[in-house]
Design a protein around this motif. Structure first.
Motif: not given
Length: 170
Positions: A134-152
Motif C-alpha cells: 500500500l502507499p505510505g500516506s494514511r489516506k491513500a493506504a486506506e483507499e487502497n485497502l478499502e478497494a480490496v479488503l472485501p476480496a481478501l
C-alpha cells in the motif's frame, strides 16, 4: 453450533526512512491495523523500518516463512523516489504475483487523484502468505485497502487450499 474459523494472522510493515529515525509519525500503519481488526483479522506483527530493500526482504521472509502469517500489508516505499524500494523487495521474495489486487487498488485511487499513476505497489504470494503493498500516506493506504479488503478473505481461503467454488462467493 459450529465454531467460527480462526482469524487470519496479519503483519503490518511500515517503510519510512523519516519514521524509522523518529522524524515522522506513522499514521498509515495504525489505520491499517484498525481496518484489519474491524474486518476480523488478527494483527500479530507490526514493525516500522527504513526503506532499505534488504531489510524489507528479510522482514517479509521472516513473517511469511517463520511466523507463518497469512497476510502481510506493507505501507510506504511504493512511489518513484530514489529510495522507494518496497515493490522491488516484494518481487524478490514472492513466488507468484497477483496483479488484479494492485490494479484494483490503483483504479480506486485514480478515481480520487491522477497522481495514483505513480504508485508502483504490487501484490504477491510467498508460500501461503499474501503480501500486499500500500502507499505510505494514511489516506491513500486506506483507499487502497478499502478497494480490496472485501476480496481478501476468499483469496486467503484459496491459498490455504479451500476447494469452494469461486463463483459462489459473495
Amino acid at each position: 453450533m459450529s465454531a467460527l474459523p480462526p482469524a487470519y494472522r496479519c503483519g503490518i510493515l511500515t517503510l519510512s526512512d523519516k519514521g524509522a529515525r523518529g522524524e515522522r509519525e506513522d499514521t498509515s500503519g495504525p489505520r491499517i491495523r484498525e481496518m484489519l481488526r474491524t474486518a476480523g483479522y488478527e494483527v500479530a506483527e507490526y514493525q516500522l523500518l527504513p526503506d532499505r530493500q534488504e531489510l524489507i526482504e528479510q522482514a517479509l521472509k521472516t513473517w511469511a516463512d517463520e511466523q507463518r502469517l497469512d497476510l502481510i500489508v506493507t505501507t510506504g516505499g511504493t512511489g518513484v523516489s530514489p529510495g522507494d524500494r518496497t515493490p522491488e523487495a516484494t518481487r524478490a521474495v514472492i513466488e507468484r504475483e497477483v496483479p488484479g489486487l494492485a490494479e484494483a487498488m490503483r483504479m480506486a485511487s485514480l478515481r480520487k487523484t491522477v497522481q495514483a499513476v505513480w504508485s508502483r505497489g504490487i501484490a504477491g504470494i510467498r508460500q501461503e502468505c499474501l503480501i500486499l503493498n500500500l502507499p505510505g500516506s494514511r489516506k491513500a493506504a486506506e483507499e487502497n485497502l478499502e478497494a480490496v479488503l472485501p476480496a481478501l478473505a476468499h483469496g486467503l481461503e484459496k491459498l490455504k487450499g479451500s476447494t469452494s467454488d469461486c463463483g459462489r462467493m459473495g
